[in-house]
Design an enzyme around this catalytic site. Sequence first.
Site, short mmCIF file in Angstrom:
data_model
loop_
_atom_site.label_atom_id
_atom_site.label_comp_id
_atom_site.label_asym_id
_atom_site.label_seq_id
_atom_site.Cartn_x
_atom_site.Cartn_y
_atom_site.Cartn_z
N GLU A 1 45.63 23.87 16.29
CA GLU A 1 45.34 23.99 14.86
C GLU A 1 46.12 22.87 14.17
OE1 GLU A 1 45.72 26.94 11.02
OE2 GLU A 1 47.28 26.88 12.51
N ASP B 1 48.79 27.67 17.31
CA ASP B 1 48.94 27.89 15.88
C ASP B 1 49.83 26.80 15.27
OD1 ASP B 1 48.44 29.84 13.69
OD2 ASP B 1 50.62 29.98 13.67
C1 GLC Z 1 47.86 29.66 11.05
C2 GLC Z 1 47.02 30.90 11.19
C3 GLC Z 1 47.21 31.74 9.98
C4 GLC Z 1 48.67 32.14 9.90
C5 GLC Z 1 49.56 30.91 9.91
C6 GLC Z 1 51.01 31.27 10.15
O1 GLC Z 1 47.46 28.86 10.01
O2 GLC Z 1 45.68 30.55 11.44
O3 GLC Z 1 46.38 32.87 9.96
O4 GLC Z 1 48.91 32.87 8.73
O5 GLC Z 1 49.21 30.02 10.92
O6 GLC Z 1 51.21 31.63 11.48
#
Ligand code: GLC
Length: 530
Positions: free
Chosen positions: A266, A200
């Site tokens: 991500e 994440d």
């Molecule tokens: C990422 C996740 C999202 C979350 C954020 C904070 O972007 O995909 O859903 O709210 O991180 O952890």
Amino acid sequence: MTSPWWVDAVTYQVYIRSFCDGSGDGVGDLAGIRSKLPYLADLGVDAVWITPFYRSPMADHGYDVADYYDVDPVFGSLAEFDQLLAEAHALGLKVIVDVVPNHTSDQHMWFTEALADPDSPARTRYLFRDPAPDGGPPNNWTSVFGGPAWTLDKASGQYYLHLFTPEQPDLNWRNPEVHEEWERILRFWLDRGVDGFRIDVAHGLYKHPDLSDNPDAGGSTIVAGTEYSSSIVSPHMWDRPEVQEVFRRWRTICAEYDGDRAMVGEVFLFDIDRLVSYARPDVLHMAFNFMLMGSRYDADEWQRVITLALDKHREVGAQTCTWVLSSHDVSRHTTRYGGDEAGRRRAGAATLTVLALPGAPYVYQGEELGLQDVNVPPEQRQDPIWERSGHTVTGRDGCRSPIPWTAEPPGFGFTQGSPWLPFSPDADTRNAVTEAADETSTLSFYRAALRQRREHLRGALEWLESPTGALAFRRGRVTCGMNTSTTGLVVDVEPGSRVLLASGPGAVVTGAWLRLPPDTAAWVISEESA
Ligand code: GLC
């Protein structure tokens, strides 16, 4: 030598709260996922990524983790997770878990210790700072979810940093203890047998060392139909060079284990050079490539974006390139492309094209049923973005509606209880059971596409001539054509080819021509290999 499994795997994203509820409390859980593993194997995906199921007060629905070593009772137990993993593996499915290293929950033991004693060393695991001279926050950073990125700890008079909600304090990755703890966390899950991690906010762990003001504070940015604070792209908050060292180290940890454990980050960057730097062979195995997600539905734009993504990944020696159209954070692509029948037709064309590309596509739960965003009434909205924006930004609930498994209201096979978010109004016809029995359904189309992909799609991509409004490429014996224009178009194919699969009616081969109706993609295979 054969390639590692993840190089061309199709990964299915399970947003656990909305997938399937085994306990009857209206929220999806591990038992629910277990019951649907045969469905996923039958669908034809290779891997499943499960969004966070750790202990959490759910301020951001699980992305605020209070204990990385345990399962939240809402989702099940560690024993249930172990069973899920064994059953998935027995069905040939890999399992990726979602880790959240940028921030913890404010209920995490470290943070409660940090608040309890301003002199405690625990404090240095987070980013506490004195107020600015005027008594306000230390800098002008805003949270991705709106409002300031700093919250005052009244007891000490200091502020702490949170790029997301105040219940998600950011960790201080300049503290070696944070590294040590994270290596323990990774090993804990690797030892249990997970096949890898979705990381994440991977590009966010380190902030500018001076925490200096952002040049562009304020305003908002639309990402794939969803409104975020413009801080999502602010330069001082993301993509510091130090972060890649962390992943280099994590990669060596993954390599200590058998079975090609893999990490996908991500990395929310739309600068392709920056993005691919995370997918270098010694950094992450994969970085989410959101470029198609951020593109218009337009074959000419897609051809440029696909070419650029593949070239840039190749230049840095990345082993694969990922493709993403939808997720739990953005508007579903069916909706982005216009919704209803037109949106579904376009989404079908887009999906067939993505599934033909070399690399690793990600499928978001429900897209195989043709789901679109649900218009969630304000009083039922749950996303912290909605609350934090003072009810001015709708948030992400629309793409998170529960999966309808059967045609029977009120629970549609998702729950025996009351669902945490409302179902789509067409759940009685657009659900897994009804669609499985209909060979013209979106579900049958996904199954066919995933089966044919496995069987026929190999090798490098070679672009073919195509008229404006269409794209065409060949991989091995298969040609993929996509027409996003409003008129029928023709692309050249090898004489004696036949249509293997099309996203809609009317795609035909005549001689050496593939005729594509508007908003249609097709895969064509030359006869001798059929
Ligand atoms: C990422 C996740 C999202 C979350 C954020 C904070 O972007 O995909 O859903 O709210 O991180 O952890």
